[in-house]
Motif scaffolding. Structure first.
Motif, PDB file in Angstrom:
ATOM      1  N   ASP A 255       0.767  -1.149   0.074  1.00  0.00           N
ATOM      2  CA  ASP A 255       0.033  -0.059  -0.061  1.00  0.00           C
ATOM      3  C   ASP A 255       1.154   1.211  -0.200  1.00  0.00           C
ATOM      4  O   ASP A 255      -0.169   2.557  -0.711  1.00  0.00           O
ATOM      5  CB  ASP A 255      -0.881   0.538   1.626  1.00  0.00           C
ATOM      6  CG  ASP A 255      -2.315  -1.055   1.615  1.00  0.00           C
ATOM      7  OD1 ASP A 255      -2.525  -1.226  -0.320  1.00  0.00           O
ATOM      8  OD2 ASP A 255      -2.826  -1.196   2.180  1.00  0.00           O
TER       9      ASP A 255
ATOM     10  N   LYS B 147       2.673   3.699  -4.394  1.00  0.00           N
ATOM     11  CA  LYS B 147       2.309   4.743  -5.517  1.00  0.00           C
ATOM     12  C   LYS B 147       2.051   3.400  -6.821  1.00  0.00           C
ATOM     13  O   LYS B 147       2.567   3.262  -6.984  1.00  0.00           O
ATOM     14  CB  LYS B 147       3.021   6.025  -6.383  1.00  0.00           C
ATOM     15  CG  LYS B 147       1.802   7.108  -6.737  1.00  0.00           C
ATOM     16  CD  LYS B 147       2.445   7.507  -7.173  1.00  0.00           C
ATOM     17  CE  LYS B 147       1.333   8.992  -8.226  1.00  0.00           C
ATOM     18  NZ  LYS B 147       2.258  10.186  -8.249  1.00  0.00           N
TER      19      LYS B 147
ATOM     20  N   SER C 191     -12.818   9.464  -9.515  1.00  0.00           N
ATOM     21  CA  SER C 191     -11.687   9.042  -7.949  1.00  0.00           C
ATOM     22  C   SER C 191     -12.332   7.484  -7.577  1.00  0.00           C
ATOM     23  O   SER C 191     -11.358   6.628  -7.242  1.00  0.00           O
ATOM     24  CB  SER C 191     -11.787   9.322  -6.663  1.00  0.00           C
ATOM     25  OG  SER C 191     -12.916  10.261  -5.977  1.00  0.00           O
ATOM     26  N   ASP C 192     -13.491   6.948  -7.547  1.00  0.00           N
ATOM     27  CA  ASP C 192     -13.807   5.716  -6.982  1.00  0.00           C
ATOM     28  C   ASP C 192     -13.127   4.541  -7.967  1.00  0.00           C
ATOM     29  O   ASP C 192     -12.676   3.629  -7.405  1.00  0.00           O
ATOM     30  CB  ASP C 192     -15.402   5.897  -6.281  1.00  0.00           C
ATOM     31  CG  ASP C 192     -15.827   6.447  -6.093  1.00  0.00           C
ATOM     32  OD1 ASP C 192     -15.351   6.412  -5.109  1.00  0.00           O
ATOM     33  OD2 ASP C 192     -16.815   7.168  -6.290  1.00  0.00           O
TER      34      ASP C 192
ATOM     35  N   THR D 251     -10.625   4.893 -10.843  1.00  0.00           N
ATOM     36  CA  THR D 251      -8.878   5.213 -10.482  1.00  0.00           C
ATOM     37  C   THR D 251      -8.843   4.054  -8.862  1.00  0.00           C
ATOM     38  O   THR D 251      -7.952   3.103  -9.433  1.00  0.00           O
ATOM     39  CB  THR D 251      -8.421   6.080 -10.767  1.00  0.00           C
ATOM     40  OG1 THR D 251      -9.265   7.092  -9.551  1.00  0.00           O
ATOM     41  CG2 THR D 251      -9.514   7.000 -11.695  1.00  0.00           C
ATOM     42  N   ASN D 252      -9.594   4.245  -7.424  1.00  0.00           N
ATOM     43  CA  ASN D 252      -9.168   3.578  -6.814  1.00  0.00           C
ATOM     44  C   ASN D 252      -9.640   2.788  -7.248  1.00  0.00           C
ATOM     45  O   ASN D 252      -8.617   1.434  -6.490  1.00  0.00           O
ATOM     46  CB  ASN D 252     -10.021   4.428  -5.532  1.00  0.00           C
ATOM     47  CG  ASN D 252      -9.293   5.202  -4.852  1.00  0.00           C
ATOM     48  OD1 ASN D 252      -8.428   6.016  -5.495  1.00  0.00           O
ATOM     49  ND2 ASN D 252     -10.405   5.945  -4.485  1.00  0.00           N
TER      50      ASN D 252
ATOM     51  N   ALA E  33      -6.618   1.239  -8.792  1.00  0.00           N
ATOM     52  CA  ALA E  33      -5.086   1.315  -8.333  1.00  0.00           C
ATOM     53  C   ALA E  33      -5.573  -0.099  -6.678  1.00  0.00           C
ATOM     54  O   ALA E  33      -4.248  -0.588  -7.139  1.00  0.00           O
ATOM     55  CB  ALA E  33      -5.192   2.348  -7.479  1.00  0.00           C
ATOM     56  N   LYS E  34      -6.755  -0.490  -6.828  1.00  0.00           N
ATOM     57  CA  LYS E  34      -6.343  -2.040  -5.574  1.00  0.00           C
ATOM     58  C   LYS E  34      -6.783  -3.304  -6.631  1.00  0.00           C
ATOM     59  O   LYS E  34      -6.007  -4.157  -6.038  1.00  0.00           O
ATOM     60  CB  LYS E  34      -7.820  -1.572  -4.924  1.00  0.00           C
ATOM     61  CG  LYS E  34      -8.105  -2.450  -3.326  1.00  0.00           C
ATOM     62  CD  LYS E  34      -9.104  -2.652  -2.930  1.00  0.00           C
ATOM     63  CE  LYS E  34      -9.319  -3.370  -1.804  1.00  0.00           C
ATOM     64  NZ  LYS E  34     -10.818  -3.045  -0.910  1.00  0.00           N
TER      65      LYS E  34
END
Length: 390
Positions: free
Chosen positions: A34, A37, A71-72, A74-75, A78-79
């Motif tokens: 985590d 980046k 943002s949701d 892309t998050n 990313a996860k």
């Protein structure tokens, strides 16, 4: 499958009915921490660094979806990226809110390639031959198989994990073995050991020997009376040709002409090519002679040696380095107002000078004629020596 289930479960439990993220991966990599980046690239931007795609993700909606801002999305990408060990996300398709209030899209999950990404390759080269072309097949024998032909081991190779390696599946390993085999002129690889991915490494690891097949001499089984009859019937010229044909391939190298700026570099190259052309005509492939190309010679020279550096006593040494049986080189000089050439031919096994010739001329055109006239006799000495050694 466990990692995919984890992604789906985690997203479903976050607030209320979030978008679904699906991941398809082909490499087994440690998860990205985590603290590291994850880079997000838009559809119009590409990473400058070399990368490989290790998975895909999609961000979709259903009737109950409401957590679906940019943002949701892309998050979520990313996860998914972290779980399968990626470094970045490249958005491949994106739809902004229209009749819904949600963003939707898909993305590639990528891993940046560094030197450590590739397997650690260890080589032990015993003997080099001219490289073989990509069009020529390299046979692979498993650990339990035995080649049905006589061979010699000319090298070995190991394929191992650096700790950060991810370009290391079974295909990568076998392609590396084949590539290294071709580099040193091998015909086949014999697998010695293979380790599949386990808890200690996500890579295939293994080792193999590089084999060169040996051509056997044909043994005559005719009786003494038959042999005498055949000798009486066979024309003398035919017997001489058979005797002069080696039973295995003889490699002949013509090194670059040395002139120390007496003539131009392109003229040096041309005269070298003329010598190779004559050698190829006198020593044809069908008679088991192979005239090494400029590319063959360059590929087999040691890394610290240039083909232009070699002359004088270095000729035989260079011939041995490139596994040539015979090596020749021309030297250009001047004598008064004339251009001179001296060509020497060496037997690399003994280091003996077996033939040479000299010529001089007013210009390069006439010098070329001298080469074409005198070089055939010089290269013919190879046939004489091979016939004598039989």
């Amino acid at each position: 499958m466990k990692k995919i289930f984890f992604i789906l479960s985690a997203l479903i439990l976050t607030n209320c009915a979030p978008p679904t993220t699906n991941v398809t991966k082909y490499k087994s990599l440690p998860s990205t921490p985590d603290s590291q980046k994850v880079f997000i690239y838009s559809p119009s931007k590409k990473p400058e660094q070399k990368y490989v795609v290790i998975g895909t993700a999609s961000f979709n909606i259903d009737k109950q979806t409401y957590i679906c801002e940019y943002s949701d999305m892309t998050n979520g990408f990313a996860k998914a990226c972290r779980i399968i060990g990626g470094d970045a996300v490249m958005i491949t398709e994106m739809q902004e809110p229209d009749f819904t209030s949600c963003y939707r899209g898909s993305a590639n999950i990528i891993k940046f390639v560094t030197d450590e990404s590739y397997a650690k390759i260890s080589r032990n080269i015993i003997k080099k031959y001219p490289p073989i072309p990509d069009s020529q097949a390299v046979k692979t024998y498993s650990k339990s198989e035995k080649p049905n032909r006589e061979f010699q081991v000319i090298g070995s190779i190991e394929f191992d994990d650096t700790g950060k390696t991810f370009i290391c599946d079974s295909t990568d390993m076998m392609e590396t073995f084949t590539k290294e085999c071709r580099k040193i002129g091998g015909d086949a690889i014999q697998i010695k050991n293979i380790k599949k991915p386990n808890n200690y490494s996500t890579c295939y690891r293994g080792s193999a020997d590089i084999l060169k097949f040996i051509e056997k001499k044909t043994v005559s089984t005719v009786s003494e009376s038959q042999e005498k009859t055949e000798i009486k019937k066979a024309p003398a010229a035919e017997n001489q040709n058979k005797k002069a044909t080696p039973s295995h391939t003889i490699y002949v190298a013509v090194l670059e002409t040395v002139s120390h700026s007496v003539i131009k570099q392109n003229e040096n190259l041309y005269l070298t090519d003329v010598l190779r052309e004559v050698a190829r005509r006198v020593l044809p492939t069908k008679a088991n002679y192979l005239i090494m190309t400029r590319e063959n010679i360059l590929a087999m020279l040691p890394p610290d040696k240039s083909i232009e550096e070699c002359e004088g006593g270095c000729i035989v040494e260079t011939g041995r380095n490139i596994s040539a049986d015979y090596v020749a080189q021309a030297r250009i000089n001047t004598y008064g107002s004339k251009i001179t050439i001296g060509v020497e031919l060496y037997h690399t096994a003994t280091g003996n000078l077996i033939s040479s010739f000299n010529a001089k001329s007013d210009d390069l055109d006439n010098l070329e004629k001298e080469i074409r006239e005198k070089a055939p006799d010089m290269f013919s000495e190879i046939k004489v020596l091979e016939a004598t050694e039989k």
